[in-house]
Design a protein around this motif. Structure first.
Motif: not given
Ligand code: PGA
Length: 249
Positions: A69-90
């Protein structure tokens, strides 16, 4: 019955647990059983990120797709507590991701952030369901078209692969409100959106906002609509299935 491909996308919002697989399973079975009846439709369930992997593993003879339903804008792993990015969803098996939903815009997603999210999602080979829509204030001020145009222009990079994006027109005032646009109004807006996206083939544009099995018939008369983004009603297999049945009635 139309032969054009139609999408029925569920947006579960913040709903669901392991037991809710029951709903996914029923919808999958229905979709499989009706493959030859409703020839050209695509069912996608956008569930919480915590459930994608589990549902994917549990589904037997998968006839539907799962999305986030959403993803973080940062394309790779990073210090974004609580977030999930597109790569992880894929990696968890998502095939689609909703981006730009009005509930996320209300929490701070700007067109600039949305642009980065779309770019990352496409890079990670997710299909994007990109939501746009005017607020009630914009509608009352006669600014629907300019608002939509601005959202499209400011959220899409020039070189972006538009073929990976399904647009979803979701008037902010219609989401979660039980209000829907008038048929003629909606027809014009869908046409306008299609005209404003520069693609060789016409882009796919869904409608979302308080869709249910009762109002479905009024939408199915608008052939330009390529499908629906269904929120609350997708949290019940019966309601979701009734929407599909009524569309093709
Ligand atoms: P709703 O939500 O169908 O509950 O109005 C639509 C959406 O969130 O996409």
């Amino acid at each position: 019955m139309t032969n054009k491909l139609k999408y029925f996308v569920g947006n579960w919002k913040m709903f669901g647990d392991l037991k809710s697989f029951n709903i996914v399973n029923k919808i999958n079975k229905f979709s499989k059983k009706t493959k030859n009846v409703y020839k050209n439709n695509k069912v996608i369930l956008c569930v919480p990120s915590t459930l994608i992997y589990f549902y994917n593993k549990k589904l037997v003879s998968k006839s539907i797709s799962l999305g986030a339903q959403n993803c973080h804008y940062n394309d790779d792993y990073g210090s974004f507590t609580g977030s999930v990015n597109a790569k992880m969803l894929k990696n968890m098996g998502a095939e689609y991701v909703i981006i730009g939903h009005s509930e996320n815009r209300m929490e701070g997603d700007t067109n600039e952030i949305i642009k980065k999210k779309i770019k990352s999602a496409i890079k990670r080979k997710l299909n994007v369901i990109f939501c746009i829509g005017e607020t009630l204030k914009e509608k009352k001020g006669g600014k629907t078209f300019s608002s939509l145009k601005r959202q499209i222009k400011n959220s899409l990079e020039k070189k972006i692969n538009l073929k990976k994006i399904i647009f979803a027109y979701e008037p902010v005032w219609a989401v979660g409100s039980d209000k829907t646009p008038k048929t003629e109004e909606l027809r014009k807006i869908i046409k306008f959106i299609k005209k404003n996206i520069k693609l060789k083939k016409l882009p796919k544009v869904l409608y979302g906002g308080s869709v249910n099995s009762k109002n479905m018939r009024s939408f199915s008369s608008i052939s330009d609509i390529d499908g629906f983004l269904i929120g609350r009603a997708s949290q019940s297999s019966k309601k979701f299935i009734d929407i599909i049945k009524n569309y093709y009635k």
